[in-house]
Design a protein around this motif. Sequence first.
Motif, PDB file in Angstrom:
ATOM      1  N   UNK A 151      80.921   3.644  30.858  1.00 51.11           N
ATOM      2  CA  UNK A 151      81.118   4.936  30.206  1.00 51.11           C
ATOM      3  C   UNK A 151      80.281   6.036  30.859  1.00 51.11           C
ATOM      4  N   UNK A 152      80.774   7.256  30.755  1.00 48.81           N
ATOM      5  CA  UNK A 152      80.152   8.393  31.400  1.00 48.81           C
ATOM      6  C   UNK A 152      80.198   9.574  30.430  1.00 48.81           C
ATOM      7  N   UNK A 153      79.107  10.269  30.260  1.00 46.60           N
ATOM      8  CA  UNK A 153      79.037  11.464  29.425  1.00 46.60           C
ATOM      9  C   UNK A 153      78.382  12.544  30.264  1.00 46.60           C
TER      10      UNK A 153
ATOM     11  N   UNK B 123      77.936  19.520  30.517  1.00 51.44           N
ATOM     12  CA  UNK B 123      78.970  20.551  30.640  1.00 51.44           C
ATOM     13  C   UNK B 123      78.644  21.581  31.717  1.00 51.44           C
ATOM     14  N   UNK B 124      77.397  21.649  32.149  1.00 48.98           N
ATOM     15  CA  UNK B 124      76.986  22.647  33.138  1.00 48.98           C
ATOM     16  C   UNK B 124      76.848  22.041  34.531  1.00 48.98           C
ATOM     17  N   UNK B 125      76.044  20.983  34.672  1.00 48.53           N
ATOM     18  CA  UNK B 125      75.752  20.458  36.012  1.00 48.53           C
ATOM     19  C   UNK B 125      76.464  19.153  36.350  1.00 48.53           C
ATOM     20  N   UNK B 126      77.066  18.487  35.353  1.00 42.23           N
ATOM     21  CA  UNK B 126      77.807  17.267  35.611  1.00 42.23           C
ATOM     22  C   UNK B 126      76.979  15.988  35.634  1.00 42.23           C
ATOM     23  N   UNK B 127      75.687  16.047  35.354  1.00 45.62           N
ATOM     24  CA  UNK B 127      74.831  14.854  35.323  1.00 45.62           C
ATOM     25  C   UNK B 127      75.315  13.888  34.241  1.00 45.62           C
ATOM     26  N   UNK B 128      75.299  12.581  34.536  1.00 48.18           N
ATOM     27  CA  UNK B 128      75.656  11.583  33.536  1.00 48.18           C
ATOM     28  C   UNK B 128      74.507  11.460  32.541  1.00 48.18           C
ATOM     29  N   UNK B 129      74.712  11.932  31.322  1.00 51.07           N
ATOM     30  CA  UNK B 129      73.656  11.960  30.318  1.00 51.07           C
ATOM     31  C   UNK B 129      73.368  10.587  29.725  1.00 51.07           C
TER      32      UNK B 129
ATOM     33  N   UNK C  63      79.362  20.637  22.755  1.00 46.64           N
ATOM     34  CA  UNK C  63      79.052  20.469  24.179  1.00 46.64           C
ATOM     35  C   UNK C  63      77.910  19.486  24.361  1.00 46.64           C
ATOM     36  N   UNK C  64      77.954  18.752  25.463  1.00 43.76           N
ATOM     37  CA  UNK C  64      76.890  17.843  25.865  1.00 43.76           C
ATOM     38  C   UNK C  64      76.229  18.450  27.098  1.00 43.76           C
ATOM     39  N   UNK C  65      74.915  18.673  27.036  1.00 40.05           N
ATOM     40  CA  UNK C  65      74.213  19.291  28.165  1.00 40.05           C
ATOM     41  C   UNK C  65      72.839  18.655  28.373  1.00 40.05           C
TER      42      UNK C  65
END
Length: 142
Positions: A51-53, A56-62, A92-94
């Motif tokens: 899984x990948x989250x 929303x801004x930089x694309x890092x996998x949180x 949003x996830x950031x």
Amino acid sequence: MSFQVFDREKIEGALLHSSRGLELARRYFPRSIQVWGNDNPIPAQLFKEQPNLCCAVCGTNLLEKPDKGIISLWQKMRDRGPREHDAFEQIHFTCFGHCDEVLKTRLRGSRLIDGWEDIQDISIPTVYIRWIMSVLNSYALV
């Protein structure tokens, strides 16, 4: 001169806690490893891919750095402040910090106000359930 004593627990630990050790145990102890496998099943693979989250801004996998991410929930700003039961307009996830500030700057002109939760906090099952239930219960009162 140094030496190590290998008792049965140390041998078992070396064999059963590495892929090469398991391969060796399957080859020379097939019945024992089958019984051990029944007693010690591997975790279920729920997803075909990891899984990948993404932020929303930089694309890092949180999910790889849960202590660095937040979930921000955005509601319409009212003249007298947000009502308790207003629906969320955006979620949003950031990353916490710079990316969160970039998103806030983008959305502040939309007359939206935010609330947030740490991803690390709600990755704990009991905290997640409590958080979801509080959101659901607040809408049940409407």
